[in-house]
Design an enzyme around this catalytic site. Structure first.
Site, PDB file in Angstrom:
ATOM      1  N   ASP A  21       0.191  52.376  38.278  1.00  0.00           N
ATOM      2  CA  ASP A  21       1.402  51.558  38.374  1.00  0.00           C
ATOM      3  C   ASP A  21       2.363  52.139  39.413  1.00  0.00           C
ATOM      4  OD1 ASP A  21       3.138  49.523  37.786  1.00  0.00           O
ATOM      5  OD2 ASP A  21       3.856  50.372  35.902  1.00  0.00           O
ATOM      6  N   GLY A  22       3.130  51.256  40.023  1.00  0.00           N
ATOM      7  CA  GLY A  22       4.188  51.691  40.943  1.00  0.00           C
ATOM      8  C   GLY A  22       3.898  51.399  42.407  1.00  0.00           C
ATOM      9  N   GLY A  24       4.163  48.566  44.020  1.00  0.00           N
ATOM     10  CA  GLY A  24       5.203  47.708  44.581  1.00  0.00           C
ATOM     11  C   GLY A  24       6.478  48.502  44.872  1.00  0.00           C
ATOM     12  N   ARG A  25       6.875  49.349  43.906  1.00  0.00           N
ATOM     13  CA  ARG A  25       8.098  50.150  44.106  1.00  0.00           C
ATOM     14  C   ARG A  25       7.931  51.147  45.242  1.00  0.00           C
ATOM     15  NH1 ARG A  25       8.296  51.808  38.109  1.00  0.00           N
ATOM     16  NH2 ARG A  25       6.406  50.553  38.140  1.00  0.00           N
ATOM     17  N   ASN A  69      -1.929  39.486  35.767  1.00  0.00           N
ATOM     18  CA  ASN A  69      -1.641  39.637  37.205  1.00  0.00           C
ATOM     19  C   ASN A  69      -1.838  38.341  38.012  1.00  0.00           C
ATOM     20  OD1 ASN A  69      -2.766  43.102  37.427  1.00  0.00           O
ATOM     21  ND2 ASN A  69      -0.701  42.292  37.186  1.00  0.00           N
ATOM     22  N   TRP A  70      -2.516  37.337  37.423  1.00  0.00           N
ATOM     23  CA  TRP A  70      -2.651  36.049  38.126  1.00  0.00           C
ATOM     24  C   TRP A  70      -1.305  35.393  38.339  1.00  0.00           C
ATOM     25  CZ3 TRP A  70      -7.228  35.469  40.236  1.00  0.00           C
ATOM     26  CH2 TRP A  70      -8.377  35.952  39.591  1.00  0.00           C
TER      27      TRP A  70
HETATM   28  C1  FPP Z   1       0.280  48.219  39.866  1.00  0.00           C
HETATM   29  O1  FPP Z   1       1.380  48.419  40.714  1.00  0.00           O
HETATM   30  C2  FPP Z   1      -0.971  48.094  40.593  1.00  0.00           C
HETATM   31  C3  FPP Z   1      -1.839  47.040  40.529  1.00  0.00           C
HETATM   32  C4  FPP Z   1      -1.610  45.865  39.698  1.00  0.00           C
HETATM   33  C5  FPP Z   1      -3.074  46.998  41.311  1.00  0.00           C
HETATM   34  C6  FPP Z   1      -3.817  48.277  41.509  1.00  0.00           C
HETATM   35  C7  FPP Z   1      -4.688  48.149  42.670  1.00  0.00           C
HETATM   36  C8  FPP Z   1      -4.997  49.130  43.556  1.00  0.00           C
HETATM   37  C9  FPP Z   1      -4.543  50.515  43.443  1.00  0.00           C
HETATM   38  C10 FPP Z   1      -5.810  48.809  44.760  1.00  0.00           C
HETATM   39  C11 FPP Z   1      -7.247  48.554  44.629  1.00  0.00           C
HETATM   40  C12 FPP Z   1      -7.971  49.232  43.538  1.00  0.00           C
HETATM   41  C13 FPP Z   1      -9.304  49.379  43.490  1.00  0.00           C
HETATM   42  C14 FPP Z   1      -9.909  49.927  42.260  1.00  0.00           C
HETATM   43  C15 FPP Z   1     -10.183  49.012  44.593  1.00  0.00           C
HETATM   44  P1  FPP Z   1       2.512  47.312  40.726  1.00  0.00           P
HETATM   45  O2  FPP Z   1       2.189  46.340  41.799  1.00  0.00           O
HETATM   46  O3  FPP Z   1       2.662  46.728  39.371  1.00  0.00           O
HETATM   47  O4  FPP Z   1       3.768  48.166  41.110  1.00  0.00           O
HETATM   48  P2  FPP Z   1       5.296  47.931  40.663  1.00  0.00           P
HETATM   49  O5  FPP Z   1       5.325  48.061  39.170  1.00  0.00           O
HETATM   50  O6  FPP Z   1       6.023  49.040  41.346  1.00  0.00           O
HETATM   51  O7  FPP Z   1       5.695  46.575  41.140  1.00  0.00           O
END
Ligand code: FPP
Length: 246
Positions: A21-22, A24-25, A69-70
Site C-alpha cells: 500500500d502507498g 499513490g501517496r 480496485n475495479w
Molecule cells: C496500493 O497502493 C497498490 C496497489 C493497489 C497495486 C499494487 C501493484 C503493484 C505494486 C504493481 C504491480 C504488481 C505486481 C505483482 C506485478 P495505492 O494505490 O492504494 O496507494 P495509496 O493508498 O497511496 O493511494
C-alpha cells in the site's frame, strides 16, 4: 551487525503475506501521477521476492489487485493490468532461474484476456519450480473467496459428493483458493494503514500483523528483514499460556 545476520533462519515464517500500500501517496509526494507509484512498486515486488527466496521463505503472497480496485479510474485499472502483463513477461526468466513458482488467487476469469493469458502461461511455465511459491492475489477479496468456498461445499453436499457432517475446518480450508498453501504466519502492511482490507481473512487467524509507515515503492529488503526480526521476537501462544510454551 547488519539486519540480515540477526535473522534466525531456523525460525523463519514459512509464508509471508503483504498488503502493498502507498503507491499513490508515494507518487503524489513526487508530484507525479498515481501510475508512477505503481511502476516504482514493481521494484519493491522484485526486491521482496528476491529476499524471500534467498532467505528460504517458502511462500510469499502479494495483494496486487482487490475486487474493490475495479472502482478506481479506468485509466488506473488499465495501467495496473498492463503493468502486470509487462512485469510477468520481464520477470519470467528470473523466476525460473531462481526456482520460483507463480500462482494466483482470486477470480482471474474477470481479468482482461491478455492479462489472464500471460498469467496462465507464466503459471504453467513455472509450475515445476519448488524453491519458493509467489502467490499473486488478483481480483481477490476474502469475503468473495469465503462465499465461493461455502457455495462449493453446498453443491458438493447436494450432489452427495460429501456429507454435511464432514464439513470441518480442513474441508473448508481445502475449498478456499489457497488450498494446499500453509496459512501466512506474518502479514505485512505498508503505508501506515492499520487495516486488513478484505485480505486472507480465514488464513490470518493466527498470523502476526506487522504495520510499517514505509510506502510500498520505498520498501526494500532491509524493511523485510526488520519485519521478520520483529516476528521472531514475538511470543506466539496459539491460545496457550506463556508457561505452557516453556
Ligand atoms: C496500493 O497502493 C497498490 C496497489 C493497489 C497495486 C499494487 C501493484 C503493484 C505494486 C504493481 C504491480 C504488481 C505486481 C505483482 C506485478 P495505492 O494505490 O492504494 O496507494 P495509496 O493508498 O497511496 O493511494
Amino acid at each position: 551487525m547488519d539486519l540480515k545476520s540477526k535473522i534466525n533462519l531456523e525460525k523463519l515464517p514459512r509464508h509471508i503475506a503483504v498488503i502493498m500500500d502507498g503507491n499513490g501517496r508515494w507518487a503524489k509526494e513526487q508530484g507525479m501521477a498515481r501510475v508512477f507509484g505503481h511502476r516504482n512498486g514493481v521494484k519493491a515486488v522484485r526486491e521482496t521476492t528476491e529476499a524471500c527466496t534467498e532467505l528460504g521463505v517458502e511462500y510469499l503472497t502479494l495483494y496486487a489487485f482487490s475486487t474493490e480496485n475495479w472502482k478506481r479510474p479506468e485509466s488506473e485499472v488499465n495501467a495496473l493490468m498492463t503493468l502486470l502483463v509487462e512485469t510477468i513477461k520481464n520477470e519470467i526468466n528470473t523466476l525460473n532461474e531462481n526456482g520460483v513458482r507463480l500462482r494466483a488467487i482470486g477470480d482471474i476469469s474477470r481479468l482482461p484476456e491478455k492479462s489472464r493469458n500471460t498469467l496462465l502461461q507464466a503459471m504453467e511455465n513455472t509450475s515445476g519450480n519448488t524453491r519458493m511459491t509467489l502467490v499473486l492475489a488478483l481480483n481477490y477479496s476474502a469475503k468473495w473467496e469465503i462465499v465461493e468456498a461455502a457455495r462449493k461445499l453446498a453443491l458438493a453436499t447436494k450432489s452427495g459428493e460429501i456429507e454435511a457432517t464432514a464439513i470441518d475446518e480442513d474441508a473448508f480450508a481445502n475449498a478456499l483458493s489457497t488450498s494446499g498453501i500453509p496459512d501466512p504466519e506474518l502479514l505485512i502492511r505498508t503505508s501506515g494503514e492499520n487495516r486488513i482490507s478484505n485480505f486472507l481473512l480465514w488464513q490470518i487467524a493466527y498470523a502476526e500483523l506487522y504495520f510499517t509507515p514505509t510506502l510500498w515503492p520505498d520498501f526494500r529488503r532491509e524493511h523485510l528483514y526488520q519485519a521478520i526480526i520483529d516476528f521472531q521476537n514475538r511470543e506466539r501462544r496459539f491460545g496457550k499460556t506463556s508457561e505452557q510454551l516453556l
